[in-house]
Design a protein around this motif. Structure first.
Motif, short mmCIF file in Angstrom:
data_model
loop_
_atom_site.label_atom_id
_atom_site.label_comp_id
_atom_site.label_asym_id
_atom_site.label_seq_id
_atom_site.Cartn_x
_atom_site.Cartn_y
_atom_site.Cartn_z
N GLU A 1 7.56 7.07 -20.78
CA GLU A 1 6.60 6.12 -20.21
C GLU A 1 6.15 6.62 -18.85
OE1 GLU A 1 8.08 1.77 -21.53
OE2 GLU A 1 9.52 2.99 -20.44
N ILE A 2 4.94 6.28 -18.48
CA ILE A 2 4.41 6.64 -17.17
C ILE A 2 4.54 5.43 -16.26
CG2 ILE A 2 2.35 7.31 -15.88
CD1 ILE A 2 1.52 8.97 -18.29
N CYS A 3 5.21 5.63 -15.15
CA CYS A 3 5.49 4.55 -14.20
C CYS A 3 4.53 4.65 -13.01
CB CYS A 3 6.93 4.63 -13.73
SG CYS A 3 7.38 3.39 -12.50
N ILE A 4 3.85 3.55 -12.71
CA ILE A 4 2.92 3.49 -11.58
C ILE A 4 3.38 2.37 -10.65
CG2 ILE A 4 0.53 3.08 -10.89
CD1 ILE A 4 -0.37 4.12 -13.58
N GLU A 5 3.57 2.71 -9.39
CA GLU A 5 4.02 1.70 -8.43
C GLU A 5 2.89 0.73 -8.08
OE1 GLU A 5 7.78 3.45 -6.03
OE2 GLU A 5 5.82 3.82 -5.14
N GLY A 6 3.28 -0.47 -7.68
CA GLY A 6 2.35 -1.57 -7.52
C GLY A 6 1.36 -1.45 -6.38
N GLY A 7 1.54 -0.49 -5.47
CA GLY A 7 0.60 -0.33 -4.37
C GLY A 7 -0.46 0.72 -4.60
N SER A 8 -0.46 1.33 -5.78
CA SER A 8 -1.41 2.41 -6.07
C SER A 8 -2.84 1.88 -6.19
CB SER A 8 -1.03 3.13 -7.36
OG SER A 8 0.27 3.65 -7.30
N THR A 9 -3.80 2.67 -5.70
CA THR A 9 -5.21 2.34 -5.90
C THR A 9 -5.72 3.10 -7.12
OG1 THR A 9 -5.88 4.11 -4.39
CG2 THR A 9 -5.61 1.89 -3.45
N LEU A 10 -6.85 2.67 -7.66
CA LEU A 10 -7.37 3.29 -8.88
C LEU A 10 -7.69 4.76 -8.68
CD1 LEU A 10 -9.63 0.50 -10.41
CD2 LEU A 10 -7.24 1.06 -10.91
N TRP A 11 -8.15 5.14 -7.49
CA TRP A 11 -8.43 6.55 -7.24
C TRP A 11 -7.16 7.38 -7.39
CZ3 TRP A 11 -11.87 10.28 -6.85
CH2 TRP A 11 -11.52 11.47 -6.21
N ASN A 12 -6.08 6.91 -6.81
CA ASN A 12 -4.81 7.60 -6.91
C ASN A 12 -4.34 7.67 -8.36
OD1 ASN A 12 -2.31 8.78 -5.88
ND2 ASN A 12 -1.36 6.82 -6.31
N VAL A 13 -4.50 6.55 -9.08
CA VAL A 13 -4.07 6.49 -10.47
C VAL A 13 -4.86 7.47 -11.33
CG1 VAL A 13 -4.00 5.03 -12.53
CG2 VAL A 13 -3.24 4.12 -10.33
N ASN B 1 0.78 -1.23 0.00
CA ASN B 1 0.00 0.00 0.00
C ASN B 1 0.82 1.28 0.00
OD1 ASN B 1 -1.96 2.11 1.65
ND2 ASN B 1 -3.03 0.78 0.20
N PRO B 2 1.96 1.37 0.72
CA PRO B 2 2.73 2.63 0.68
C PRO B 2 3.36 2.92 -0.68
CG PRO B 2 3.27 1.34 2.64
CD PRO B 2 2.49 0.45 1.73
N MET B 3 3.44 1.93 -1.56
CA MET B 3 4.10 2.11 -2.85
C MET B 3 3.10 2.66 -3.86
SD MET B 3 6.27 -1.47 -2.82
CE MET B 3 6.95 -1.19 -4.45
N ASP B 4 2.86 3.97 -3.82
CA ASP B 4 1.82 4.58 -4.64
C ASP B 4 2.31 5.75 -5.49
OD1 ASP B 4 2.31 6.38 -2.64
OD2 ASP B 4 0.23 6.61 -2.00
N ASN B 5 3.60 5.78 -5.77
CA ASN B 5 4.13 6.90 -6.55
C ASN B 5 3.84 6.74 -8.04
OD1 ASN B 5 5.71 9.34 -6.84
ND2 ASN B 5 7.29 8.07 -7.77
N ILE B 6 3.62 7.85 -8.72
CA ILE B 6 3.39 7.88 -10.16
C ILE B 6 4.32 8.92 -10.76
CG2 ILE B 6 1.73 8.35 -12.01
CD1 ILE B 6 -0.47 7.43 -10.15
N SER B 7 5.07 8.55 -11.79
CA SER B 7 6.04 9.46 -12.38
C SER B 7 6.18 9.17 -13.87
CB SER B 7 7.41 9.32 -11.69
OG SER B 7 7.89 7.99 -11.83
N GLN B 8 6.89 10.05 -14.57
CA GLN B 8 7.13 9.85 -16.00
C GLN B 8 8.61 9.74 -16.26
OE1 GLN B 8 5.76 12.95 -18.75
NE2 GLN B 8 5.25 11.37 -20.24
N ASP B 9 8.98 8.75 -17.03
CA ASP B 9 10.38 8.55 -17.38
C ASP B 9 10.84 9.68 -18.29
OD1 ASP B 9 12.68 7.48 -19.11
OD2 ASP B 9 12.50 5.95 -17.57
N PRO B 10 11.91 10.39 -17.93
CA PRO B 10 12.35 11.54 -18.74
C PRO B 10 12.87 11.16 -20.11
CG PRO B 10 13.95 11.05 -17.02
CD PRO B 10 12.77 10.17 -16.75
N ILE B 11 13.27 9.92 -20.32
CA ILE B 11 13.83 9.50 -21.61
C ILE B 11 12.77 8.85 -22.49
CG2 ILE B 11 15.52 8.01 -22.74
CD1 ILE B 11 17.32 8.38 -20.34
#
Length: 319
Positions: free
Chosen positions: A174-186, A161-171
């Motif tokens: 791609e958009i990276c979503i961590e495995g603990g994210s919930t759909l609301w957060n996404v 659950n704490p693994m909820d970060n979302i970021s974009q690869d600068p190169i």
């Protein structure tokens, strides 16, 4: 008389020093409230692993900086410093709530709940599960309707659950979503930061990990397909035949055919039982956020449906 007193005093001092040394030795071997245990990077199969007591908060600390597997993407070559997962055990205040599923009728009695913050924490937790021969189940949002996760008596639940970060690869963009994210957060982050969305489910508290590895279906799927249609690669923790725990980055374009098969299996095959996915990477061209959504609810009595009417209902949905 004076010699006896001097002798008695010397004996007392020696006894006192012995007691102090004994007390110091005893205190150094007693687990503290925040014990530091060896991580997977420092424990081999021949190294005895200490068993946690039932009255201490254990933090499994690696104290090392471990680089993820090499990749063309800069986001996977960054080093990750792990402070170790936190183990919640039955005597702790958080245990009653964390040992329940989202459906409150599912109440488990695991020996520990390992709360992880990154992939290295997951590696440490899985290694601990192997060492203690514990059954390991994984939780993201806790929505498993079959009670496969919580119903793990005397086993280990790995909580992402704490693994909820979302970021974009600068190169690669791609958009990276961590495995603990919930759909609301996404949905919230994708909408506000990227003007994009995923064709996933409507329940806000469902975890992306279980939802996506089952295929990922939702209201927008008729127009945009499944979530997995936009998935490019995953970071997954697996266990090798020699019981070593590894972090792998696999995708459809991986050089190793076995990695390609593992990625394929993560796209709806087996409900995600081939490893623990800690990060998902999606293509840059995600579906745009709809400006408006209209939801209709239609109900009918099953007793009023015949073969022809049911066929007509299905054909309407398909069209």
């Amino acid at each position: 008389m004076s010699e006896r007193k001097a002798g008695k005093g010397a004996s007392t001092r020696k006894d006192t020093e012995k007691k102090k040394k004994k007390a110091k030795s005893s205190s150094s071997s007693t687990p503290s409230d925040r014990d530091i245990l060896p991580s997977s990077s420092s424990v081999s199969s021949s190294t005895p692993v200490p068993v946690p007591s039932t009255n201490s908060l254990f933090i499994f600390n690696s104290n090392v900086t471990t680089p993820p597997p090499p990749s063309s993407s800069s986001s996977t070559t960054e080093t990750t410093t792990s402070s170790g997962p936190v183990s919640i055990i039955p005597c702790m205040p958080a245990y009653p709530s964390l040992s329940r599923g989202f459906n409150q009728r599912f109440v488990g009695s695991p020996s520990s709940i390992m709360v992880c913050n990154n992939a290295q924490d997951v590696v440490t937790a899985v290694h601990w599960g192997l060492e203690t021969n514990a059954q390991v189940t994984v939780r993201c949002g806790g929505h498993c309707y079959e009670d496969f996760v919580t119903n793990n008596n005397n086993g280990m639940i790995i909580d992402l659950n704490p693994m909820d970060n979302i970021s974009q690869d600068p190169i690669t963009k791609e958009i990276c979503i961590e495995g603990g994210s919930t759909l609301w957060n996404v949905y919230n982050r994708l909408c506000r930061e990227y003007g994009a969305t995923l064709p996933g489910g409507s329940c806000y508290s469902v975890g992306i990990g279980g939802h996506l590895t089952g295929g990922g279906y939702g209201f927008l799927s008729r127009k945009y397909g499944l979530i997995i249609d936009y998935l490019s690669r995953v970071e997954i923790v697996t266990v090798a035949q020699d019981n070593s725990v590894q972090i792998n980055v696999v995708g459809k374009d991986s050089a190793d055919p076995n990695d390609q098969l593992l990625f394929w299996a993560c796209c709806g095959g087996g409900g995600g039982n081939f490893g623990i996915v800690t990060r998902f990477w999606f293509r840059e061209d995600l579906p745009p956020v709809p400006s408006m959504a209209t939801i209709y609810s239609i109900a009918w009595n099953w007793s009023e449906l015949c073969y022809d009417s049911f066929s007509w209902l299905l054909s309407c949905y398909g069209n």
